[in-house]
Design a protein around this motif. Structure first.
Motif, PDB file in Angstrom:
ATOM      1  N   LEU A 121       1.045  -1.086  -0.578  1.00  0.00           N
ATOM      2  CA  LEU A 121       0.103  -0.235   0.327  1.00  0.00           C
ATOM      3  C   LEU A 121       0.798   1.324   0.041  1.00  0.00           C
ATOM      4  N   THR A 122       0.361   2.180  -0.967  1.00  0.00           N
ATOM      5  CA  THR A 122       1.287   3.564  -0.403  1.00  0.00           C
ATOM      6  C   THR A 122      -0.105   4.490  -0.174  1.00  0.00           C
ATOM      7  N   LEU A 123       0.476   5.287   0.034  1.00  0.00           N
ATOM      8  CA  LEU A 123       0.124   6.795   0.616  1.00  0.00           C
ATOM      9  C   LEU A 123      -0.369   7.827  -0.502  1.00  0.00           C
ATOM     10  N   ASN A 124      -1.811   8.432  -0.336  1.00  0.00           N
ATOM     11  CA  ASN A 124      -2.763   8.500  -1.878  1.00  0.00           C
ATOM     12  C   ASN A 124      -1.955  10.239  -1.576  1.00  0.00           C
ATOM     13  N   ALA A 125      -2.155  10.646  -2.769  1.00  0.00           N
ATOM     14  CA  ALA A 125      -1.137  11.969  -2.792  1.00  0.00           C
ATOM     15  C   ALA A 125      -1.796  13.109  -1.867  1.00  0.00           C
ATOM     16  N   ASP A 126      -3.622  13.076  -1.608  1.00  0.00           N
ATOM     17  CA  ASP A 126      -3.896  13.867   0.105  1.00  0.00           C
ATOM     18  C   ASP A 126      -3.393  13.235   1.200  1.00  0.00           C
ATOM     19  N   GLY A 127      -2.657  12.572   0.995  1.00  0.00           N
ATOM     20  CA  GLY A 127      -2.112  12.297   2.657  1.00  0.00           C
ATOM     21  C   GLY A 127      -3.100  11.083   3.069  1.00  0.00           C
ATOM     22  N   SER A 128      -3.626  10.085   2.735  1.00  0.00           N
ATOM     23  CA  SER A 128      -4.852   9.323   3.150  1.00  0.00           C
ATOM     24  C   SER A 128      -4.288   8.025   2.764  1.00  0.00           C
ATOM     25  N   LEU A 129      -4.604   6.933   3.462  1.00  0.00           N
ATOM     26  CA  LEU A 129      -3.845   5.670   3.420  1.00  0.00           C
ATOM     27  C   LEU A 129      -5.218   5.308   3.405  1.00  0.00           C
ATOM     28  N   ARG A 130      -5.556   3.834   2.572  1.00  0.00           N
ATOM     29  CA  ARG A 130      -6.591   2.935   3.089  1.00  0.00           C
ATOM     30  C   ARG A 130      -6.146   1.861   2.891  1.00  0.00           C
ATOM     31  N   VAL A 131      -7.170   1.529   3.751  1.00  0.00           N
ATOM     32  CA  VAL A 131      -6.719   0.000   3.749  1.00  0.00           C
ATOM     33  C   VAL A 131      -7.953  -1.097   4.430  1.00  0.00           C
ATOM     34  N   TRP A 132      -7.997  -1.984   3.456  1.00  0.00           N
ATOM     35  CA  TRP A 132      -8.679  -3.241   3.924  1.00  0.00           C
ATOM     36  C   TRP A 132      -8.920  -5.060   4.979  1.00  0.00           C
ATOM     37  N   ALA A 133     -10.014  -4.318   5.751  1.00  0.00           N
ATOM     38  CA  ALA A 133      -9.337  -5.474   7.252  1.00  0.00           C
ATOM     39  C   ALA A 133     -10.939  -6.529   7.173  1.00  0.00           C
ATOM     40  N   SER A 134     -10.914  -7.642   7.633  1.00  0.00           N
ATOM     41  CA  SER A 134     -11.458  -8.451   7.597  1.00  0.00           C
ATOM     42  C   SER A 134     -11.767  -8.993   9.352  1.00  0.00           C
ATOM     43  N   PHE A 135     -12.942  -9.144   9.729  1.00  0.00           N
ATOM     44  CA  PHE A 135     -13.056  -9.468  11.433  1.00  0.00           C
ATOM     45  C   PHE A 135     -14.439 -10.154  11.631  1.00  0.00           C
ATOM     46  N   VAL A 136     -14.806 -10.326  12.739  1.00  0.00           N
ATOM     47  CA  VAL A 136     -16.408 -10.872  13.344  1.00  0.00           C
ATOM     48  C   VAL A 136     -16.941  -9.722  13.144  1.00  0.00           C
ATOM     49  N   PRO A 137     -17.976  -9.448  12.649  1.00  0.00           N
ATOM     50  CA  PRO A 137     -19.264  -9.040  12.639  1.00  0.00           C
ATOM     51  C   PRO A 137     -18.999  -8.118  14.634  1.00  0.00           C
ATOM     52  N   CYS A 138     -18.798  -6.914  14.411  1.00  0.00           N
ATOM     53  CA  CYS A 138     -18.678  -6.028  15.978  1.00  0.00           C
ATOM     54  C   CYS A 138     -19.760  -5.019  16.101  1.00  0.00           C
ATOM     55  N   LEU A 139     -19.865  -4.129  17.314  1.00  0.00           N
ATOM     56  CA  LEU A 139     -19.863  -3.018  17.798  1.00  0.00           C
ATOM     57  C   LEU A 139     -18.848  -1.858  18.349  1.00  0.00           C
ATOM     58  N   LEU A 140     -18.088  -1.481  17.740  1.00  0.00           N
ATOM     59  CA  LEU A 140     -16.719  -0.853  18.388  1.00  0.00           C
ATOM     60  C   LEU A 140     -17.498  -0.288  19.449  1.00  0.00           C
ATOM     61  N   THR A 141     -17.025  -0.015  20.629  1.00  0.00           N
ATOM     62  CA  THR A 141     -17.334   1.161  21.240  1.00  0.00           C
ATOM     63  C   THR A 141     -15.902   2.512  21.561  1.00  0.00           C
ATOM     64  N   ASP A 142     -14.936   2.130  20.895  1.00  0.00           N
ATOM     65  CA  ASP A 142     -13.852   2.291  21.074  1.00  0.00           C
ATOM     66  C   ASP A 142     -12.387   1.654  19.814  1.00  0.00           C
ATOM     67  N   LEU A 143     -11.720   2.716  19.791  1.00  0.00           N
ATOM     68  CA  LEU A 143     -11.045   1.899  18.913  1.00  0.00           C
ATOM     69  C   LEU A 143      -8.927   2.645  18.883  1.00  0.00           C
ATOM     70  N   ASP A 144      -8.505   2.200  18.820  1.00  0.00           N
ATOM     71  CA  ASP A 144      -6.997   2.998  18.959  1.00  0.00           C
ATOM     72  C   ASP A 144      -6.800   2.082  17.520  1.00  0.00           C
ATOM     73  N   VAL A 145      -5.568   3.124  16.569  1.00  0.00           N
ATOM     74  CA  VAL A 145      -5.376   3.624  15.591  1.00  0.00           C
ATOM     75  C   VAL A 145      -3.639   3.807  15.380  1.00  0.00           C
ATOM     76  N   ILE A 146      -3.396   2.750  14.867  1.00  0.00           N
ATOM     77  CA  ILE A 146      -1.181   3.143  15.268  1.00  0.00           C
ATOM     78  C   ILE A 146      -1.013   3.038  14.005  1.00  0.00           C
ATOM     79  N   VAL A 147      -0.382   3.695  13.110  1.00  0.00           N
ATOM     80  CA  VAL A 147       0.074   3.513  11.932  1.00  0.00           C
ATOM     81  C   VAL A 147       1.053   3.347  12.372  1.00  0.00           C
TER      82      VAL A 147
END
Length: 186
Positions: A124-150
């Motif tokens: 994956l590469t950064l887009n020109a606007d500084g964004s990054l698109r990633v895909w993930a698969s996991f168990v269907p769920c309701l997340l009430t908190d999320l830490d995102v670490i790049v």
């Protein structure tokens, strides 16, 4: 079960199978990691012994797909993104589960379901606007908190989403944009 690599136990406990949704995934630029896309098939017919002909199966996708766009990343031009880690304090969403093939449901195993997923960004590469698109698969769920670490080859950038309500539904392309402009750099 597709892919067959998701089945980690033997078939002696059928219709309950030990399965794993990978805790480390390597998606392409446009799709999820194919090894994380778990589906189960079953037939509505009964057979006396092993059938000689084809068996019609009805397939059910068991995971949620997340298309995450991380915007406003403050990553230098000389940095390479290595991975994105998603963590939750309140919800286990990858790892080891028990699949009830007849009911087409997943239940967390006692010790193997976890609340941390690492998405490798080798392709994956950064887009020109500084964004990054990633895909993930996991168990269907309701997340009430999320830490995102790049993680890059030079630093860590982290953002915590607390008191959120992210409803990831099975067999759905769940689209989410996360503004990383307030991410802390380590």
């Amino acid at each position: 079960v597709y892919p067959a690599s998701c089945v980690t136990g033997d078939f002696s406990k059928a219709p309950f199978l030990e399965v794993t949704i990978p805790t480390v995934q390597t998606p392409s630029a446009d799709s999820f990691d194919p090894l994380s896309d778990m589906m189960a098939g079953k037939t509505n017919e009964s057979f006396q012994g092993i059938p000689q002909d084809n068996v019609p199966l009805f397939w059910n996708r068991l995971v949620a797909h997340a298309e995450l766009t991380l915007t406003s990343l403050k990553i230098g031009q000389d940095e390479t993104v290595e991975s994105v880690t998603l963590k939750s304090q309140g919800q286990k969403f990858v790892g080891d589960y028990i699949l009830d093939v007849q009911q087409q449901t997943l239940s967390p195993s006692d010790e193997g379901a976890v609340s941390e997923l690492v998405v490798k960004c080798d392709n994956l590469t950064l887009n020109a606007d500084g964004s990054l698109r990633v895909w993930a698969s996991f168990v269907p769920c309701l997340l009430t908190d999320l830490d995102v670490i790049v993680t890059t080859d030079k630093a860590l950038y982290s953002r915590t989403l607390s008191s959120c309500s992210l409803d990831f539904r099975k067999n759905t392309r769940n689209i989410l944009s996360i503004d990383m402009s307030s991410a802390e750099e380590d």
